[in-house]
Enzyme design. Structure first.
Site, PDB file in Angstrom:
ATOM      1  N   PRO A  69       9.450  -4.864   0.067  1.00 41.65           N
ATOM      2  CA  PRO A  69      10.575  -4.734   1.001  1.00 41.65           C
ATOM      3  C   PRO A  69      10.097  -4.571   2.445  1.00 41.65           C
ATOM      4  O   PRO A  69       9.006  -4.051   2.688  1.00 41.65           O
ATOM      5  CB  PRO A  69      11.306  -3.479   0.522  1.00 41.65           C
ATOM      6  N   VAL A  70      10.937  -5.014   3.369  1.00 38.90           N
ATOM      7  CA  VAL A  70      10.619  -5.008   4.799  1.00 38.90           C
ATOM      8  C   VAL A  70      10.901  -3.622   5.395  1.00 38.90           C
ATOM      9  O   VAL A  70      11.892  -2.981   5.024  1.00 38.90           O
ATOM     10  CB  VAL A  70      11.488  -6.083   5.506  1.00 38.90           C
ATOM     11  N   ALA A  71      10.043  -3.182   6.309  1.00 38.90           N
ATOM     12  CA  ALA A  71      10.214  -1.896   7.008  1.00 38.90           C
ATOM     13  C   ALA A  71      10.495  -0.763   6.028  1.00 38.90           C
ATOM     14  O   ALA A  71      11.409   0.035   6.180  1.00 38.90           O
ATOM     15  CB  ALA A  71      11.329  -1.980   8.066  1.00 38.90           C
ATOM     16  N   LYS A  74       0.833  -1.214   0.000  1.00 36.90           N
ATOM     17  CA  LYS A  74       0.000   0.000   0.000  1.00 36.90           C
ATOM     18  C   LYS A  74       0.859   1.252   0.000  1.00 36.90           C
ATOM     19  O   LYS A  74       2.001   1.265   0.483  1.00 36.90           O
ATOM     20  CB  LYS A  74      -0.971   0.025   1.185  1.00 36.90           C
ATOM     21  N   ASP A 118      -2.751  -1.508   9.668  1.00 29.50           N
ATOM     22  CA  ASP A 118      -2.842  -1.511   8.202  1.00 29.50           C
ATOM     23  C   ASP A 118      -3.336  -2.839   7.636  1.00 29.50           C
ATOM     24  O   ASP A 118      -3.444  -2.994   6.411  1.00 29.50           O
ATOM     25  CB  ASP A 118      -1.459  -1.239   7.578  1.00 29.50           C
ATOM     26  N   ALA A 164       3.798  -1.342   4.161  1.00 26.29           N
ATOM     27  CA  ALA A 164       2.923  -2.253   4.910  1.00 26.29           C
ATOM     28  C   ALA A 164       3.072  -3.713   4.481  1.00 26.29           C
ATOM     29  O   ALA A 164       2.086  -4.460   4.446  1.00 26.29           O
ATOM     30  CB  ALA A 164       1.463  -1.806   4.815  1.00 26.29           C
ATOM     31  N   GLY A 165       4.293  -4.111   4.183  1.00 25.61           N
ATOM     32  CA  GLY A 165       4.525  -5.497   3.750  1.00 25.61           C
ATOM     33  C   GLY A 165       4.162  -6.515   4.826  1.00 25.61           C
ATOM     34  O   GLY A 165       3.541  -7.539   4.536  1.00 25.61           O
ATOM     35  N   GLY A 166       4.513  -6.241   6.077  1.00 22.77           N
ATOM     36  CA  GLY A 166       4.189  -7.169   7.169  1.00 22.77           C
ATOM     37  C   GLY A 166       2.685  -7.272   7.364  1.00 22.77           C
ATOM     38  O   GLY A 166       2.140  -8.364   7.565  1.00 22.77           O
ATOM     39  N   SER A 167       2.008  -6.134   7.280  1.00 25.69           N
ATOM     40  CA  SER A 167       0.546  -6.128   7.404  1.00 25.69           C
ATOM     41  C   SER A 167      -0.089  -6.885   6.248  1.00 25.69           C
ATOM     42  O   SER A 167      -1.080  -7.597   6.422  1.00 25.69           O
ATOM     43  CB  SER A 167       0.016  -4.693   7.412  1.00 25.69           C
ATOM     44  N   GLY A 199       7.751   1.201   4.673  1.00 25.16           N
ATOM     45  CA  GLY A 199       6.620   2.127   4.580  1.00 25.16           C
ATOM     46  C   GLY A 199       5.576   1.666   3.589  1.00 25.16           C
ATOM     47  O   GLY A 199       4.716   2.437   3.165  1.00 25.16           O
TER      48      GLY A 199
HETATM   49  O1  C5P Z   1      -0.642  -1.070  14.342  1.00 26.40           O
HETATM   50  P1  C5P Z   1       0.789  -1.333  14.008  1.00 26.40           P
HETATM   51  O2  C5P Z   1       1.370  -2.436  14.837  1.00 26.40           O
HETATM   52  O3  C5P Z   1       1.038  -1.513  12.544  1.00 26.40           O
HETATM   53  O4  C5P Z   1       1.573  -0.003  14.415  1.00 26.40           O
HETATM   54  C1  C5P Z   1       2.960   0.023  14.552  1.00 26.40           C
HETATM   55  C2  C5P Z   1       3.363   1.214  15.411  1.00 26.40           C
HETATM   56  O5  C5P Z   1       3.142   2.433  14.679  1.00 26.40           O
HETATM   57  C3  C5P Z   1       2.572   1.385  16.680  1.00 26.40           C
HETATM   58  O6  C5P Z   1       3.145   0.641  17.737  1.00 26.40           O
HETATM   59  C4  C5P Z   1       2.675   2.886  16.940  1.00 26.40           C
HETATM   60  O7  C5P Z   1       3.928   3.211  17.504  1.00 26.40           O
HETATM   61  C5  C5P Z   1       2.684   3.459  15.541  1.00 26.40           C
HETATM   62  N1  C5P Z   1       1.327   3.874  15.096  1.00 26.40           N
HETATM   63  C6  C5P Z   1       0.748   5.001  15.658  1.00 26.40           C
HETATM   64  N2  C5P Z   1      -0.493   5.402  15.239  1.00 26.40           N
HETATM   65  C7  C5P Z   1      -1.154   4.708  14.291  1.00 26.40           C
HETATM   66  C8  C5P Z   1      -0.572   3.558  13.695  1.00 26.40           C
HETATM   67  C9  C5P Z   1       0.686   3.177  14.131  1.00 26.40           C
HETATM   68  O8  C5P Z   1       1.343   5.658  16.522  1.00 26.40           O
HETATM   69  N3  C5P Z   1      -2.360   5.117  13.902  1.00 26.40           N
END
Ligand code: C5P
Length: 329
Positions: free
Chosen positions: A103-105, A14, A145, A109-112, A107
């Site tokens: 790619p990982v980490a 995404k 995500d 949302a690959g893990g999601s 931006g």
């Molecule tokens: O929900 P997810 O585990 O993907 O979020 C990863 C981290 O990103 C959260 O632990 C938080 O630090 C930050 N986050 C946030 N506000 C959001 C989504 C993510 O602060 N709406």
């Protein structure tokens, strides 16, 4: 009766065409208004019955994906098992195989995406029959995500990003170039950097909040985030040039403060004629909108020649969310 031995799901990366971030909440998250957009860069996730839950990862950045219980796809499997307590097959283990192209980490949302794919694959494997609204509920518990990766297309996300409304827009295809960075950014660290910048009254790009000239990144430290009417009207018009002008990401100054080299990447893409440029989500991938597939190819070639990124990819969007790949006949 057909015995299902394995289910493979394809799931997209995404982009956030808008990412407006409110102040931190008591639970540590931030309220968002975001416009998610799914693009044609896919991971493939296969779920097969096994004695116990396990995950194998191969492909782009596989060595940086957690292999144990911390793996988001395995957490999704556990969450689905709790939600689908009925079917007997949900009591058995599952082996998840992830083939990564996202790619990982980065931006994107690959893990999601992998977690969403695991939900769809296990729901099919177990004959769980959970509806999409039910899967979206499980997804929200796994990560902010994950729900969007189930839905795909273009959608507005609110709350943590998990409250989704599909965007009503014509079936325009947009052509994007992704510039992958030589490095990673941690999402919580980027949010924390944004909070620090806002606490100091800075935007993170070296300019004061009122200096102007940096489109779409107003100081929203105190206000609740709002949906950008200009972006939504650009999406309704299907005009790529308008969409390019309306892209915005409140996390961009924070990502740039942690990864200053991205400034050069963004500037290079704009100089090379991109209709718009921004950091994707919490970064460090940079995203460029091109006027046509040919322009995207030119831009991708020039960007990779300019030495401002590790590699590039051309993608199109919107594309559908996580979907089962039918087995070969
Ligand atoms: O929900 P997810 O585990 O993907 O979020 C990863 C981290 O990103 C959260 O632990 C938080 O630090 C930050 N986050 C946030 N506000 C959001 C989504 C993510 O602060 N709406």
């Amino acid at each position: 009766m057909t015995i299902v031995t394995g289910v493979t799901v394809r799931v997209p990366a995404k982009l956030n065409l808008q990412l407006a971030v409110g102040p931190p909440r008591a639970d540590g998250y931030h309220d968002l208004v975001t416009v998610f957009h799914a693009v044609s860069l896919f991971d493939e996730v296969t779920a097969e019955p096994a004695r116990r839950d396990a995950v194998t990862v191969s492909g782009e950045g596989a060595d940086r994906v957690p292999a144990g219980r911390d793996n988001l796809a395995l957490r999704a499997v556990a969450a689905l098992r709790r939600a689908a307590a009925g079917p007997a097959s949900a009591a058995t283990g599952v082996h998840i195989t992830i083939v990564k192209r996202i790619p990982v980490a980065a931006g994107l949302a690959g893990g999601s995406a992998d977690a969403a794919a695991a939900l769809v694959a296990c729901n099919e494997l177990w004959g769980g029959g959970l509806s999409q609204p039910q899967l979206l509920e499980v997804a929200a518990r796994v990560g902010s995500d994950v729900g969007f990766a189930l839905l795909g297309g273009t959608a507005v996300g609110r709350g943590r990003g998990e409250r989704l409304t599909p965007a009503l827009a014509p079936a325009t295809q947009y052509h994007w170039v992704l510039a992958f960075a030589d490095g990673q950014l941690s999402t919580p660290e980027v949010y924390a950097a944004l909070d620090r910048l806002r606490a100091r009254g800075e935007r993170g790009d070296g300019q004061s909040p009122r200096a102007g000239g940096h489109r779409g990144v107003p100081p929203r430290g105190l206000a609740q985030p709002v949906l950008d009417a200009a972006l939504m009207s650009a999406l309704r018009s299907g005009e790529a040039a308008m969409v390019g002008r309306a892209l915005s990401n409140d996390l961009q100054p924070a990502a740039l403060s942690l990864f200053p080299a991205l400034r050069k990447t963004l500037a290079a893409g704009l100089e090379l004629g991109a209709l718009g440029a921004l950091v994707s989500g919490s970064g460090p991938t940079c995203v460029f909108l091109a006027a046509s597939p040919d322009r995207a190819l030119d831009l991708a070639v020039s960007l990779s020649g300019a030495g401002v990124c590790r590699s590039v990819a051309r993608v199109a969007g919107p594309v559908p969310g996580a979907a089962v790949i039918p087995p070969p006949k």
